[in-house]
Write an enzyme that holds these catalytic residues in place. Structure first.
Site, PDB file in Angstrom:
ATOM      1  N   ASP A 336      44.913  42.771  37.626  1.00  0.00           N
ATOM      2  CA  ASP A 336      44.609  41.394  38.029  1.00  0.00           C
ATOM      3  C   ASP A 336      45.787  40.474  37.753  1.00  0.00           C
ATOM      4  O   ASP A 336      46.633  40.763  36.903  1.00  0.00           O
ATOM      5  CB  ASP A 336      43.388  40.883  37.248  1.00  0.00           C
ATOM      6  CG  ASP A 336      43.613  40.963  35.732  1.00  0.00           C
ATOM      7  OD1 ASP A 336      44.106  42.003  35.274  1.00  0.00           O
ATOM      8  OD2 ASP A 336      43.306  39.978  35.041  1.00  0.00           O
ATOM      9  N   GLU A 337      45.801  39.379  38.467  1.00  0.00           N
ATOM     10  CA  GLU A 337      46.707  38.260  38.196  1.00  0.00           C
ATOM     11  C   GLU A 337      48.142  38.699  37.904  1.00  0.00           C
ATOM     12  O   GLU A 337      48.781  38.182  36.981  1.00  0.00           O
ATOM     13  CB  GLU A 337      46.184  37.442  36.990  1.00  0.00           C
ATOM     14  CG  GLU A 337      44.835  36.836  37.251  1.00  0.00           C
ATOM     15  CD  GLU A 337      44.223  36.151  36.035  1.00  0.00           C
ATOM     16  OE1 GLU A 337      43.590  35.122  36.224  1.00  0.00           O
ATOM     17  OE2 GLU A 337      44.365  36.652  34.905  1.00  0.00           O
TER      18      GLU A 337
HETATM   19  C1  TNX Z   1      40.685  35.597  34.563  1.00  0.00           C
HETATM   20  S1  TNX Z   1      39.124  37.784  35.484  1.00  0.00           S
HETATM   21  C2  TNX Z   1      41.193  36.749  34.018  1.00  0.00           C
HETATM   22  C3  TNX Z   1      41.334  36.853  32.566  1.00  0.00           C
HETATM   23  C4  TNX Z   1      40.905  35.597  31.862  1.00  0.00           C
HETATM   24  C5  TNX Z   1      39.656  35.065  32.528  1.00  0.00           C
HETATM   25  C6  TNX Z   1      39.075  33.894  31.830  1.00  0.00           C
HETATM   26  C7  TNX Z   1      40.407  38.520  35.341  1.00  0.00           C
HETATM   27  C8  TNX Z   1      40.424  39.846  35.927  1.00  0.00           C
HETATM   28  N1  TNX Z   1      41.417  37.898  34.724  1.00  0.00           N
HETATM   29  O1  TNX Z   1      42.662  37.172  32.239  1.00  0.00           O
HETATM   30  O2  TNX Z   1      40.653  35.904  30.535  1.00  0.00           O
HETATM   31  O3  TNX Z   1      39.974  34.723  33.827  1.00  0.00           O
HETATM   32  O4  TNX Z   1      37.843  33.541  32.381  1.00  0.00           O
END
Ligand code: TNX
Length: 531
Positions: A336-337
């Site tokens: 993710d991200e």
């Molecule tokens: C998004 S959800 C993230 C996390 C954060 C979260 C906080 C996701 C796969 N990645 O790194 O902790 O939001 O709500």
């Protein structure tokens, strides 16, 4: 006095139950609480036939188990739940007999599957039958909920200990019913994780996803890269001491989870969310310079170096050691991200890493961004979008699902346990909005993501990110009362889905949480019984 009232009360309950209406209104009088109607369980059972006289646990009750190690173990677990509050001896025996609490494993009823069970209660006995031990264990959780809430206390209570008469036949809707705990942003001890496991088991959750690494901390000992844990695990959000699990401790968690029929799904997040690793080993960075440890809450700034061969030595070692510690089927690789990784690099990275997971005998799980690369055959994508996620992103996930990628649904604006309930609740984030109890429960995983076939949905998972969560009391407050709703979405047939009925069943759990010492958010949407 109370018992004299029981037959009349029961008659009323049966009529109401037969009419398919939920039974207990808000704040029932004390006497009405004596017998919990068979269907008043979370998650809602698949089928309930309320009939006949109740069963009563007494000082002479025996727990009769099949002559098998698993049945005996589950019998002892049940005895440990019941002995302190009832004050009874409740011996566990494999002497057969038609009376008492009977736990039976039999392969006979194929329709029950590995996790289903049948609970039959009548004058002389309550009998739980299942094909597999997981089913027997889930049946025991149902039995707990059919007894008065005081059964959960750890000192002797008055009783009586009645189980309504009739039959529950129950099987899960989905095979993947998960909860995630982020032990990276804040570290949680083995005992804190065990406490959460016990809470999950109450609601028939069968997967514990542990988010073991992130920018703020690396939480699992890896022998071939020891600084990951000793240095990368040495802090957390806000700068506290952090921590990590030794291999023995991780195995202890796995063993405890297994004893509650939960499978541990370990996650090492990559290629982003890797500052703790990059800080521990300079050579993992493209420029060869280790960044400092990180204790803030930003996301998306770190990336493994996709072009360097050492990156894949590192990934291979970590996955090999983690896979060897993990008996379950899955290994989660995050994904993710990865905002600091180019799209091209991301795809190349996932093409190299997924075969490593397969090489060590595990099935890939990734956050749904993995569908922007090429998910391996058999991989699961965990969807964490929201209503407002773009149609294009949803379609990317749906297209992968049509192509055979299985889905775990964790929509952030529904089941993220780290979202605030309202603007006034003290803990949590709000980037996905406020998530009150009804919003968390009131959606259908079966037709949630447009264009994704219902058959691609393997289940649901409730993630608990811990940027703002650092104690067991915090976990309790964020998970309760939302977690049981997600568990119900995973377990109960869609035909039982009804907020108005659910909120009454949920309300009846409040006194159980009080008895167990679980501090929960008293949502005004739920008709909690008067204290
Ligand atoms: C998004 S959800 C993230 C996390 C954060 C979260 C906080 C996701 C796969 N990645 O790194 O902790 O939001 O709500």
């Amino acid at each position: 006095m109370r018992q004299h009232r029981t037959p009349r009360l029961l008659g009323t309950l049966l009529l109401v139950a037969a009419a398919g209406i939920s039974v207990v209104g808000a704040a029932p009088a004390a006497a009405d609480r004596t017998v919990t109607p068979l269907g008043q369980v979370v998650p809602a059972p698949a089928s309930v036939d309320a009939s006949g006289s109740p069963y009563r646990i007494t000082g002479g009750t025996r727990i009769r188990v099949d002559d098998s190690r698993e049945a005996r173990r589950i019998g002892s677990y049940l005895a440990e739940v019941l002995r302190p509050s009832t004050g009874y001896r409740l011996p566990v025996t494999d002497d057969s007999g038609r009376d008492g609490i009977r736990l039976q494993l039999t392969r006979k009823d194929a329709a029950l599957g590995e996790e289903g069970y049948r609970l039959k209660s009548g004058k002389g006995a309550v009998t739980i039958t299942a094909r597999g031990p997981a089913g027997l264990f889930h049946g025991v959780q149902t039995l707990r909920q059919l007894l008065p809430a005081a059964v959960e206390k750890d000192s002797a209570q008055p009783g009586p200990w009645l189980v309504a008469g009739g039959t529950i036949t129950d099987t899960p809707r989905y095979g993947y019913r998960g909860a995630m705990l982020d032990v990276s942003r804040h570290f949680f001890t083995v005992d804190q994780v065990k406490r959460y496991i016990d809470q999950l088991a109450l609601y028939k959750v069968n997967k514990l996803h542990l988010h073991l690494s992130d920018d703020q901390g690396w939480r699992i000992a890896i022998d071939s890269w020891p600084r990951l844990a000793t240095y990368g695990g040495s802090t957390q959000v806000g700068g506290g001491p952090g921590g990590y699990y030794t291999k023995a401790q991780y195995k202890d968690i796995v063993k405890y989870a297994t004893s509650r029929y939960l499978e541990v799904v370990p996650e090492i997040d990559m290629p982003g969310h890797t500052n703790a690793a990059l800080a521990s080993y300079a050579e993992l960075n493209c420029d060869g310079v280790a960044p400092p440890l990180y204790t803030g809450t930003e996301v998306g700034f770190s990336s493994l170096c996709v072009d360097k061969p050492v990156t894949y030595d590192f990934v291979d070692d970590v996955i090999r050691e983690l896979a060897a510690l993990t008996p379950g089927e899955y290994l989660h690789i995050g994904g993710d991200e990865a905002h600091s990784t180019s799209h091209e690099d991301y795809v190349a990275f996932m093409d190299k890493v997924q075969p490593i997971v397969a090489k060590y005998g595990k099935t890939v799980v990734g956050w749904h961004q993995l569908t922007g690369a090429t998910p391996a055959k058999g991989a699961l994508a965990q969807y964490w979008g929201l209503d407002s996620t773009s149609a294009a992103e949803k379609e990317q996930v749906a297209a992968a699902a049509r192509n055979g990628t299985g889905l775990i649904l964790s929509p952030a604006d529904r089941v993220y346990l780290d979202m605030k309930y309202t603007k006034d609740t003290p803990l949590g984030l709000d980037w996905a909005g406020y998530v009150e109890v009804q919003r968390s429960y009131d959606w259908d995983p079966g037709n949630y993501l447009p264009g994704a076939p219902g058959s691609s949905v393997q289940g649901v998972e409730a993630p608990l990110w811990t940027e703002t969560v650092s104690t067991s009391a915090h976990i309790d407050y964020m998970a309760f009362p939302r977690l049981p709703g997600v568990a119900e979405l995973g377990w109960s047939p869609a035909s039982t889905h009804d907020w108005d009925a659910y909120k009454v069943r949920l309300a009846a759990q409040g006194p159980r949480w009080d008895a167990l010492g679980i501090g929960y958010y008293r949502s005004p949407q739920v008709p909690w019984p008067a204290e």
